[in-house]
Write a protein that holds these residues in place. Structure first.
Motif, PDB file in Angstrom:
ATOM      1  N   ARG A   1      50.363  45.751   6.145  1.00  0.00           N
ATOM      2  CA  ARG A   1      48.913  45.550   6.216  1.00  0.00           C
ATOM      3  C   ARG A   1      48.583  44.767   7.487  1.00  0.00           C
ATOM      4  NH1 ARG A   1      44.142  46.902   4.053  1.00  0.00           N
ATOM      5  NH2 ARG A   1      42.658  45.238   3.699  1.00  0.00           N
ATOM      6  N   VAL A   2      47.625  45.278   8.243  1.00  0.00           N
ATOM      7  CA  VAL A   2      47.126  44.606   9.441  1.00  0.00           C
ATOM      8  C   VAL A   2      45.641  44.342   9.213  1.00  0.00           C
ATOM      9  CG1 VAL A   2      46.651  44.851  11.905  1.00  0.00           C
ATOM     10  CG2 VAL A   2      48.815  45.700  10.962  1.00  0.00           C
ATOM     11  N   LEU A   3      45.263  43.075   9.237  1.00  0.00           N
ATOM     12  CA  LEU A   3      43.874  42.701   8.971  1.00  0.00           C
ATOM     13  C   LEU A   3      43.027  42.773  10.228  1.00  0.00           C
ATOM     14  CD1 LEU A   3      44.434  39.620   6.660  1.00  0.00           C
ATOM     15  CD2 LEU A   3      43.842  41.952   5.984  1.00  0.00           C
ATOM     16  N   PHE A   4      41.758  43.142  10.047  1.00  0.00           N
ATOM     17  CA  PHE A   4      40.800  43.086  11.150  1.00  0.00           C
ATOM     18  C   PHE A   4      40.432  41.628  11.395  1.00  0.00           C
ATOM     19  CE2 PHE A   4      39.332  47.404   9.462  1.00  0.00           C
ATOM     20  CZ  PHE A   4      40.085  48.102  10.394  1.00  0.00           C
ATOM     21  N   PRO A   5      39.986  41.296  12.607  1.00  0.00           N
ATOM     22  CA  PRO A   5      39.565  39.921  12.882  1.00  0.00           C
ATOM     23  C   PRO A   5      38.404  39.483  11.989  1.00  0.00           C
ATOM     24  CG  PRO A   5      39.739  41.177  14.921  1.00  0.00           C
ATOM     25  CD  PRO A   5      39.919  42.139  13.793  1.00  0.00           C
ATOM     26  N   SER A   6      37.549  40.438  11.623  1.00  0.00           N
ATOM     27  CA  SER A   6      36.463  40.154  10.679  1.00  0.00           C
ATOM     28  C   SER A   6      36.174  41.430   9.902  1.00  0.00           C
ATOM     29  CB  SER A   6      35.199  39.672  11.412  1.00  0.00           C
ATOM     30  OG  SER A   6      34.755  40.662  12.307  1.00  0.00           O
ATOM     31  N   ARG A   7      35.586  41.262   8.738  1.00  0.00           N
ATOM     32  CA  ARG A   7      35.288  42.384   7.853  1.00  0.00           C
ATOM     33  C   ARG A   7      34.286  43.323   8.513  1.00  0.00           C
ATOM     34  NH1 ARG A   7      31.658  43.535   3.847  1.00  0.00           N
ATOM     35  NH2 ARG A   7      32.496  44.615   2.045  1.00  0.00           N
ATOM     36  N   LEU A   8      34.545  44.625   8.430  1.00  0.00           N
ATOM     37  CA  LEU A   8      33.615  45.611   8.977  1.00  0.00           C
ATOM     38  C   LEU A   8      32.405  45.709   8.060  1.00  0.00           C
ATOM     39  CD1 LEU A   8      36.082  48.515   9.883  1.00  0.00           C
ATOM     40  CD2 LEU A   8      35.305  46.631  11.327  1.00  0.00           C
TER      41      LEU A   8
ATOM     42  N   ASN B   1      49.255  53.034  17.228  1.00  0.00           N
ATOM     43  CA  ASN B   1      49.614  52.588  15.876  1.00  0.00           C
ATOM     44  C   ASN B   1      50.828  51.665  15.939  1.00  0.00           C
ATOM     45  OD1 ASN B   1      47.577  54.166  14.780  1.00  0.00           O
ATOM     46  ND2 ASN B   1      48.953  55.780  14.078  1.00  0.00           N
ATOM     47  N   LEU B   2      51.825  52.089  16.696  1.00  0.00           N
ATOM     48  CA  LEU B   2      53.039  51.293  16.830  1.00  0.00           C
ATOM     49  C   LEU B   2      52.745  49.960  17.525  1.00  0.00           C
ATOM     50  CD1 LEU B   2      56.070  51.181  16.336  1.00  0.00           C
ATOM     51  CD2 LEU B   2      56.392  52.433  18.488  1.00  0.00           C
ATOM     52  N   THR B   3      51.892  49.995  18.534  1.00  0.00           N
ATOM     53  CA  THR B   3      51.501  48.766  19.241  1.00  0.00           C
ATOM     54  C   THR B   3      50.822  47.793  18.282  1.00  0.00           C
ATOM     55  OG1 THR B   3      51.263  49.940  21.329  1.00  0.00           O
ATOM     56  CG2 THR B   3      50.065  47.865  21.116  1.00  0.00           C
ATOM     57  N   LEU B   4      49.908  48.298  17.444  1.00  0.00           N
ATOM     58  CA  LEU B   4      49.209  47.445  16.478  1.00  0.00           C
ATOM     59  C   LEU B   4      50.183  46.816  15.487  1.00  0.00           C
ATOM     60  CD1 LEU B   4      46.102  49.719  15.885  1.00  0.00           C
ATOM     61  CD2 LEU B   4      46.048  47.403  16.827  1.00  0.00           C
ATOM     62  N   VAL B   5      51.120  47.601  15.001  1.00  0.00           N
ATOM     63  CA  VAL B   5      52.097  47.083  14.033  1.00  0.00           C
ATOM     64  C   VAL B   5      53.013  46.049  14.677  1.00  0.00           C
ATOM     65  CG1 VAL B   5      54.135  47.757  12.706  1.00  0.00           C
ATOM     66  CG2 VAL B   5      52.047  49.064  12.506  1.00  0.00           C
ATOM     67  N   ARG B   6      53.438  46.325  15.891  1.00  0.00           N
ATOM     68  CA  ARG B   6      54.330  45.381  16.570  1.00  0.00           C
ATOM     69  C   ARG B   6      53.631  44.057  16.876  1.00  0.00           C
ATOM     70  NH1 ARG B   6      57.401  49.529  20.735  1.00  0.00           N
ATOM     71  NH2 ARG B   6      58.973  50.232  19.246  1.00  0.00           N
ATOM     72  N   ALA B   7      52.346  44.124  17.200  1.00  0.00           N
ATOM     73  CA  ALA B   7      51.617  42.896  17.555  1.00  0.00           C
ATOM     74  C   ALA B   7      51.110  42.137  16.338  1.00  0.00           C
ATOM     75  CB  ALA B   7      50.441  43.232  18.477  1.00  0.00           C
ATOM     76  N   TYR B   8      50.630  42.840  15.329  1.00  0.00           N
ATOM     77  CA  TYR B   8      49.942  42.173  14.214  1.00  0.00           C
ATOM     78  C   TYR B   8      50.633  42.308  12.862  1.00  0.00           C
ATOM     79  CZ  TYR B   8      46.096  42.445  17.588  1.00  0.00           C
ATOM     80  OH  TYR B   8      45.318  42.361  18.715  1.00  0.00           O
ATOM     81  N   GLY B   9      51.539  43.250  12.747  1.00  0.00           N
ATOM     82  CA  GLY B   9      52.175  43.491  11.451  1.00  0.00           C
ATOM     83  C   GLY B   9      53.469  42.741  11.300  1.00  0.00           C
ATOM     84  N   ASP B  10      53.986  42.762  10.111  1.00  0.00           N
ATOM     85  CA  ASP B  10      55.260  42.118   9.815  1.00  0.00           C
ATOM     86  C   ASP B  10      56.294  43.217   9.608  1.00  0.00           C
ATOM     87  OD1 ASP B  10      57.169  40.237   9.233  1.00  0.00           O
ATOM     88  OD2 ASP B  10      56.548  40.007   7.146  1.00  0.00           O
ATOM     89  N   CYS B  11      56.621  43.897  10.704  1.00  0.00           N
ATOM     90  CA  CYS B  11      57.561  45.017  10.630  1.00  0.00           C
ATOM     91  C   CYS B  11      58.516  44.907  11.819  1.00  0.00           C
ATOM     92  CB  CYS B  11      56.801  46.340  10.633  1.00  0.00           C
ATOM     93  SG  CYS B  11      57.809  47.751  10.163  1.00  0.00           S
ATOM     94  N   GLU B  12      59.467  44.028  11.684  1.00  0.00           N
ATOM     95  CA  GLU B  12      60.437  43.762  12.752  1.00  0.00           C
ATOM     96  C   GLU B  12      61.192  45.033  13.115  1.00  0.00           C
ATOM     97  OE1 GLU B  12      62.114  41.299  15.529  1.00  0.00           O
ATOM     98  OE2 GLU B  12      60.618  40.705  14.067  1.00  0.00           O
ATOM     99  N   GLY B  13      61.241  45.341  14.400  1.00  0.00           N
ATOM    100  CA  GLY B  13      62.004  46.486  14.881  1.00  0.00           C
ATOM    101  C   GLY B  13      61.381  47.834  14.566  1.00  0.00           C
TER     102      GLY B  13
ATOM    103  N   MET C   1      43.912  47.588   7.832  1.00  0.00           N
ATOM    104  CA  MET C   1      44.604  48.873   7.813  1.00  0.00           C
ATOM    105  C   MET C   1      45.972  48.723   7.172  1.00  0.00           C
ATOM    106  SD  MET C   1      43.933  49.633  11.856  1.00  0.00           S
ATOM    107  CE  MET C   1      44.243  47.920  12.319  1.00  0.00           C
ATOM    108  N   VAL C   2      46.470  49.830   6.637  1.00  0.00           N
ATOM    109  CA  VAL C   2      47.839  49.875   6.130  1.00  0.00           C
ATOM    110  C   VAL C   2      48.577  50.944   6.927  1.00  0.00           C
ATOM    111  CG1 VAL C   2      49.340  50.372   4.162  1.00  0.00           C
ATOM    112  CG2 VAL C   2      47.199  49.124   3.815  1.00  0.00           C
ATOM    113  N   PHE C   3      49.714  50.528   7.489  1.00  0.00           N
ATOM    114  CA  PHE C   3      50.572  51.431   8.244  1.00  0.00           C
ATOM    115  C   PHE C   3      51.880  51.622   7.497  1.00  0.00           C
ATOM    116  CE2 PHE C   3      47.906  49.505  11.491  1.00  0.00           C
ATOM    117  CZ  PHE C   3      47.573  50.588  12.296  1.00  0.00           C
ATOM    118  N   ARG C   4      52.442  52.816   7.584  1.00  0.00           N
ATOM    119  CA  ARG C   4      53.796  53.056   7.094  1.00  0.00           C
ATOM    120  C   ARG C   4      54.705  52.977   8.318  1.00  0.00           C
ATOM    121  NH1 ARG C   4      53.329  56.818   3.168  1.00  0.00           N
ATOM    122  NH2 ARG C   4      52.916  54.969   1.943  1.00  0.00           N
ATOM    123  N   CYS C   5      55.565  51.963   8.324  1.00  0.00           N
ATOM    124  CA  CYS C   5      56.441  51.691   9.464  1.00  0.00           C
ATOM    125  C   CYS C   5      57.838  52.206   9.198  1.00  0.00           C
ATOM    126  CB  CYS C   5      56.604  50.196   9.667  1.00  0.00           C
ATOM    127  SG  CYS C   5      55.197  49.411  10.303  1.00  0.00           S
ATOM    128  N   ALA C   6      58.402  52.802  10.216  1.00  0.00           N
ATOM    129  CA  ALA C   6      59.818  53.162  10.165  1.00  0.00           C
ATOM    130  C   ALA C   6      60.566  52.156  11.028  1.00  0.00           C
ATOM    131  CB  ALA C   6      60.026  54.575  10.685  1.00  0.00           C
TER     132      ALA C   6
END
Length: 139
Positions: A99-106, A58-70, A84-89
């Motif tokens: 919000r992290v978008l999929f490359p294409s709609r499922l 989850n943390l890897t996905l947020v760090r790579a694709y999300g806008d949640c610095e640090g 997906m929606v992640f709650r980031c600390a």
């Protein structure tokens, strides 16, 4: 009925027909994705599984694709056909939803696992390259 039978122009008829089709598509999507659907059941299981067994991913996905610095942790909150929606600390008391978008709609519930695995592997590669290690993180 045709546009002439309804006493309207072809353009007005086409516009009304287009709106009608769009509403039917939206209704079908809600039936397929709404509470009690196979997709909703799979989402519930995926959210629990990702948070229980893949918190580092989850943390890897947020760090790579999300806008949640640090980001220091990330909990999957929800998932839909688009992403997906992640709650980031990001600190002791600082949290934000990302919000992290999929490359294409499922299109099918069965695409969820494959998409998450591919995105996670790509995120690991991207973050490794950014860190200059050239190695993927272990699972």
């Amino acid at each position: 009925p045709t546009h002439t039978a309804l006493g309207t122009t072809r353009e007005d008829y086409a516009q009304v027909l287009g709106v009608h089709r769009a509403l039917q598509t939206k209704r079908q999507f809600l039936l397929e994705s709404g509470p009690g659907s196979a997709f909703a059941a799979r989402v519930d299981r995926a959210v629990v599984h990702m948070n229980k067994d893949h918190s580092e991913d989850n943390l890897t996905l947020v760090r790579a694709y999300g806008d949640c610095e640090g980001a220091t942790s990330a909990e999957l909150v929800s998932l839909d056909r688009s992403g997906m929606v992640f709650r980031c600390a990001t600190g002791a008391k600082s949290q934000s939803d990302v919000r992290v978008l999929f490359p294409s709609r499922l299109l099918e519930p069965s695409e969820m696992r494959e998409t998450l695995v591919k995105m996670t592997l790509q995120a690991r590669t991207t973050l490794s390259a950014d860190n200059g290690t050239g190695a993927e993180s272990p699972s």
